[in-house]
Write a protein that holds these residues in place. Sequence first.
Motif, PDB file in Angstrom:
ATOM      1  N   GLN A   1      -8.550 -16.189  -3.090  1.00  0.00           N
ATOM      2  CA  GLN A   1      -8.092 -14.848  -3.454  1.00  0.00           C
ATOM      3  C   GLN A   1      -8.716 -13.775  -2.559  1.00  0.00           C
ATOM      4  O   GLN A   1      -8.033 -12.838  -2.137  1.00  0.00           O
ATOM      5  N   SER A   2      -9.995 -13.926  -2.254  1.00  0.00           N
ATOM      6  CA  SER A   2     -10.658 -12.947  -1.387  1.00  0.00           C
ATOM      7  C   SER A   2     -10.117 -13.002   0.037  1.00  0.00           C
ATOM      8  O   SER A   2      -9.968 -11.968   0.704  1.00  0.00           O
ATOM      9  N   LYS A   3      -9.802 -14.211   0.514  1.00  0.00           N
ATOM     10  CA  LYS A   3      -9.234 -14.338   1.850  1.00  0.00           C
ATOM     11  C   LYS A   3      -7.848 -13.713   1.915  1.00  0.00           C
ATOM     12  O   LYS A   3      -7.509 -13.010   2.877  1.00  0.00           O
ATOM     13  N   ALA A   4      -7.040 -13.956   0.869  1.00  0.00           N
ATOM     14  CA  ALA A   4      -5.703 -13.367   0.834  1.00  0.00           C
ATOM     15  C   ALA A   4      -5.775 -11.846   0.798  1.00  0.00           C
ATOM     16  O   ALA A   4      -4.963 -11.146   1.426  1.00  0.00           O
ATOM     17  N   ALA A   5      -6.763 -11.303   0.080  1.00  0.00           N
ATOM     18  CA  ALA A   5      -6.903  -9.846   0.023  1.00  0.00           C
ATOM     19  C   ALA A   5      -7.401  -9.276   1.342  1.00  0.00           C
ATOM     20  O   ALA A   5      -7.036  -8.158   1.726  1.00  0.00           O
ATOM     21  N   SER A   6      -8.224 -10.035   2.069  1.00  0.00           N
ATOM     22  CA  SER A   6      -8.768  -9.525   3.328  1.00  0.00           C
ATOM     23  C   SER A   6      -7.741  -9.526   4.453  1.00  0.00           C
ATOM     24  O   SER A   6      -7.800  -8.687   5.350  1.00  0.00           O
TER      25      SER A   6
ATOM     26  N   LYS B   1      13.035 -17.209  17.160  1.00  0.00           N
ATOM     27  CA  LYS B   1      14.026 -16.135  17.013  1.00  0.00           C
ATOM     28  C   LYS B   1      14.230 -15.769  15.545  1.00  0.00           C
ATOM     29  O   LYS B   1      14.370 -14.587  15.193  1.00  0.00           O
ATOM     30  N   GLU B   2      14.226 -16.764  14.673  1.00  0.00           N
ATOM     31  CA  GLU B   2      14.367 -16.471  13.248  1.00  0.00           C
ATOM     32  C   GLU B   2      13.152 -15.721  12.716  1.00  0.00           C
ATOM     33  O   GLU B   2      13.274 -14.811  11.879  1.00  0.00           O
ATOM     34  N   TYR B   3      11.974 -16.090  13.213  1.00  0.00           N
ATOM     35  CA  TYR B   3      10.751 -15.417  12.767  1.00  0.00           C
ATOM     36  C   TYR B   3      10.722 -13.965  13.234  1.00  0.00           C
ATOM     37  O   TYR B   3      10.383 -13.062  12.454  1.00  0.00           O
ATOM     38  N   THR B   4      11.066 -13.736  14.496  1.00  0.00           N
ATOM     39  CA  THR B   4      11.049 -12.363  15.011  1.00  0.00           C
ATOM     40  C   THR B   4      12.114 -11.489  14.357  1.00  0.00           C
ATOM     41  O   THR B   4      11.932 -10.276  14.237  1.00  0.00           O
ATOM     42  N   SER B   5      13.222 -12.109  13.906  1.00  0.00           N
ATOM     43  CA  SER B   5      14.260 -11.311  13.240  1.00  0.00           C
ATOM     44  C   SER B   5      13.818 -10.859  11.849  1.00  0.00           C
ATOM     45  O   SER B   5      14.255  -9.819  11.357  1.00  0.00           O
ATOM     46  N   LYS B   6      12.925 -11.639  11.221  1.00  0.00           N
ATOM     47  CA  LYS B   6      12.437 -11.283   9.886  1.00  0.00           C
ATOM     48  C   LYS B   6      11.074 -10.594   9.920  1.00  0.00           C
ATOM     49  O   LYS B   6      10.566 -10.220   8.860  1.00  0.00           O
ATOM     50  N   LEU B   7      10.496 -10.442  11.095  1.00  0.00           N
ATOM     51  CA  LEU B   7       9.133  -9.914  11.208  1.00  0.00           C
ATOM     52  C   LEU B   7       9.091  -8.416  10.915  1.00  0.00           C
ATOM     53  O   LEU B   7       9.954  -7.655  11.374  1.00  0.00           O
ATOM     54  N   VAL B   8       8.090  -8.019  10.147  1.00  0.00           N
ATOM     55  CA  VAL B   8       7.835  -6.609   9.853  1.00  0.00           C
ATOM     56  C   VAL B   8       6.408  -6.302  10.291  1.00  0.00           C
ATOM     57  O   VAL B   8       5.452  -6.880   9.767  1.00  0.00           O
ATOM     58  N   VAL B   9       6.254  -5.409  11.271  1.00  0.00           N
ATOM     59  CA  VAL B   9       4.945  -5.059  11.825  1.00  0.00           C
ATOM     60  C   VAL B   9       4.554  -3.683  11.293  1.00  0.00           C
ATOM     61  O   VAL B   9       5.278  -2.703  11.508  1.00  0.00           O
ATOM     62  N   PHE B  10       3.414  -3.620  10.624  1.00  0.00           N
ATOM     63  CA  PHE B  10       2.911  -2.353  10.108  1.00  0.00           C
ATOM     64  C   PHE B  10       1.948  -1.737  11.123  1.00  0.00           C
ATOM     65  O   PHE B  10       1.284  -2.459  11.877  1.00  0.00           O
ATOM     66  N   PRO B  11       1.846  -0.435  11.159  1.00  0.00           N
ATOM     67  CA  PRO B  11       0.923   0.207  12.119  1.00  0.00           C
ATOM     68  C   PRO B  11      -0.533  -0.095  11.804  1.00  0.00           C
ATOM     69  O   PRO B  11      -0.909  -0.312  10.652  1.00  0.00           O
ATOM     70  N   ARG B  12      -1.360  -0.129  12.854  1.00  0.00           N
ATOM     71  CA  ARG B  12      -2.785  -0.404  12.652  1.00  0.00           C
ATOM     72  C   ARG B  12      -3.452   0.721  11.864  1.00  0.00           C
ATOM     73  O   ARG B  12      -4.272   0.475  10.985  1.00  0.00           O
ATOM     74  N   VAL B  13      -3.074   1.949  12.203  1.00  0.00           N
ATOM     75  CA  VAL B  13      -3.610   3.119  11.517  1.00  0.00           C
ATOM     76  C   VAL B  13      -2.497   3.716  10.672  1.00  0.00           C
ATOM     77  O   VAL B  13      -1.389   3.942  11.169  1.00  0.00           O
ATOM     78  N   ALA B  14      -2.766   3.959   9.415  1.00  0.00           N
ATOM     79  CA  ALA B  14      -1.755   4.509   8.525  1.00  0.00           C
ATOM     80  C   ALA B  14      -1.324   5.897   8.987  1.00  0.00           C
ATOM     81  O   ALA B  14      -2.157   6.758   9.266  1.00  0.00           O
TER      82      ALA B  14
ATOM     83  N   ASP C   1       5.768   1.613   3.599  1.00  0.00           N
ATOM     84  CA  ASP C   1       4.423   1.718   3.065  1.00  0.00           C
ATOM     85  C   ASP C   1       3.791   0.324   2.991  1.00  0.00           C
ATOM     86  O   ASP C   1       4.396  -0.625   2.477  1.00  0.00           O
ATOM     87  N   VAL C   2       2.560   0.194   3.496  1.00  0.00           N
ATOM     88  CA  VAL C   2       1.898  -1.107   3.513  1.00  0.00           C
ATOM     89  C   VAL C   2       1.566  -1.575   2.101  1.00  0.00           C
ATOM     90  O   VAL C   2       1.628  -2.774   1.791  1.00  0.00           O
ATOM     91  N   THR C   3       1.224  -0.645   1.228  1.00  0.00           N
ATOM     92  CA  THR C   3       0.834  -1.026  -0.132  1.00  0.00           C
ATOM     93  C   THR C   3       2.001  -1.608  -0.917  1.00  0.00           C
ATOM     94  O   THR C   3       1.801  -2.378  -1.857  1.00  0.00           O
ATOM     95  N   ALA C   4       3.229  -1.261  -0.507  1.00  0.00           N
ATOM     96  CA  ALA C   4       4.399  -1.785  -1.209  1.00  0.00           C
ATOM     97  C   ALA C   4       4.859  -3.126  -0.657  1.00  0.00           C
ATOM     98  O   ALA C   4       5.812  -3.722  -1.177  1.00  0.00           O
ATOM     99  N   ALA C   5       4.200  -3.618   0.395  1.00  0.00           N
ATOM    100  CA  ALA C   5       4.592  -4.892   0.993  1.00  0.00           C
ATOM    101  C   ALA C   5       4.217  -6.052   0.087  1.00  0.00           C
ATOM    102  O   ALA C   5       3.243  -5.990  -0.664  1.00  0.00           O
ATOM    103  N   LYS C   6       4.965  -7.129   0.176  1.00  0.00           N
ATOM    104  CA  LYS C   6       4.724  -8.338  -0.608  1.00  0.00           C
ATOM    105  C   LYS C   6       4.198  -9.422   0.316  1.00  0.00           C
ATOM    106  O   LYS C   6       4.833  -9.751   1.312  1.00  0.00           O
ATOM    107  N   GLN C   7       3.036  -9.950  -0.014  1.00  0.00           N
ATOM    108  CA  GLN C   7       2.398 -10.956   0.833  1.00  0.00           C
ATOM    109  C   GLN C   7       3.041 -12.319   0.619  1.00  0.00           C
ATOM    110  O   GLN C   7       3.317 -12.736  -0.505  1.00  0.00           O
ATOM    111  N   LEU C   8       3.269 -13.025   1.724  1.00  0.00           N
ATOM    112  CA  LEU C   8       3.869 -14.351   1.661  1.00  0.00           C
ATOM    113  C   LEU C   8       2.783 -15.375   1.317  1.00  0.00           C
ATOM    114  O   LEU C   8       1.805 -15.530   2.054  1.00  0.00           O
ATOM    115  N   THR C   9       2.963 -16.069   0.198  1.00  0.00           N
ATOM    116  CA  THR C   9       1.964 -17.037  -0.256  1.00  0.00           C
ATOM    117  C   THR C   9       2.306 -18.464   0.146  1.00  0.00           C
ATOM    118  O   THR C   9       1.436 -19.345   0.068  1.00  0.00           O
ATOM    119  N   THR C  10       3.539 -18.721   0.562  1.00  0.00           N
ATOM    120  CA  THR C  10       3.930 -20.067   0.978  1.00  0.00           C
ATOM    121  C   THR C  10       3.841 -20.188   2.494  1.00  0.00           C
ATOM    122  O   THR C  10       3.439 -19.251   3.184  1.00  0.00           O
TER     123      THR C  10
END
Length: 209
Positions: free
Chosen positions: A39-44, A117-130, A141-150
Motif C-alpha cells: 500500500q505504501s509503495k502504491a501511494a508513493s 502503439k496501444e500503450y501510447t494511445s492510452k497513455l496519460v502523462v501528468f505534468p511534473r509540477v502541478a 487533475d492528478v488527484t482525480a486519476a485512477k491508479q492501475l492495480t493490475t
Amino acid sequence: MVKHNNVIPNLHFHKHWAGRVKTWFNQPARKLRRRVARQSKAASIFPRPVAGSLRPAVRPPTAKYNMKTRLGRGFTLEELKAAGVNVRVASTIGISVDRRRVNSSQEAMNVNVQRLKEYTSKLVVFPRVAGKVKKGDSAEDVTAAKQLTTAVLPLVKEVEAVEFREITEAEKKSSAYMKLRQNRADVRLQGARFKRAKRLAAAAAEKNM
C-alpha cells in the motif's frame, strides 16, 4: 526383550530437538507487513501503475518452453524505433527497455510494436509540477486519476476455435481398432510375405524352364 525379526529399538531422544523445531508464529505479522508495504509503495508511485512498466511479449528459450508466451525484460531498440518511441523518453513514460535483446522474427516484433502503439494511445502523462502543463502533458487533475492495480496490458491467451462436423456413414462402419491391428500385422509379416513371394517366383521360373 526383542522378539521375532523386528527392528532393534535404537531411538535417540537426547538431542536438543526443541531448538530445531521450525515455527511459523510470525506469519500473520509478515502478511500484514507485506500488505502495508504494498500500500505504501502504491501511494508513493501514484498515479503510475502498481505493476510497474510495460513489458514485451517474448518466448522462453529451449524447445521445452518456446511454445509459450510470457512477459520479457524490455523492448528492443528496433521495436521502439518502429513504434515511434524515443529510447530516452521510453523509461520516463513507463516503458521498459532491454538493449541486449535482439529480434529473431518479424512476427514477434510486430506483436511488440502493436503493444507499444496501444500503450501510447492510452497513455496519460501528468505534468511534473502541478499547474505547469508542458507539450504532451494532460491538463486533467492528478488527484482525480485512477491508479492501475493490475498488469499493464496483460497477455491474452488466444484460443483457437474448434470446428465440428457430422460423422459420415463410412466412418461409422469403419473400425479404427481393426485398422490399427491390420497395419501392425502388415508390418510384422512384411518380411515373411516378401520371402514367400520370392520363393513362389523362383518356383514359377523353374517350372517354365
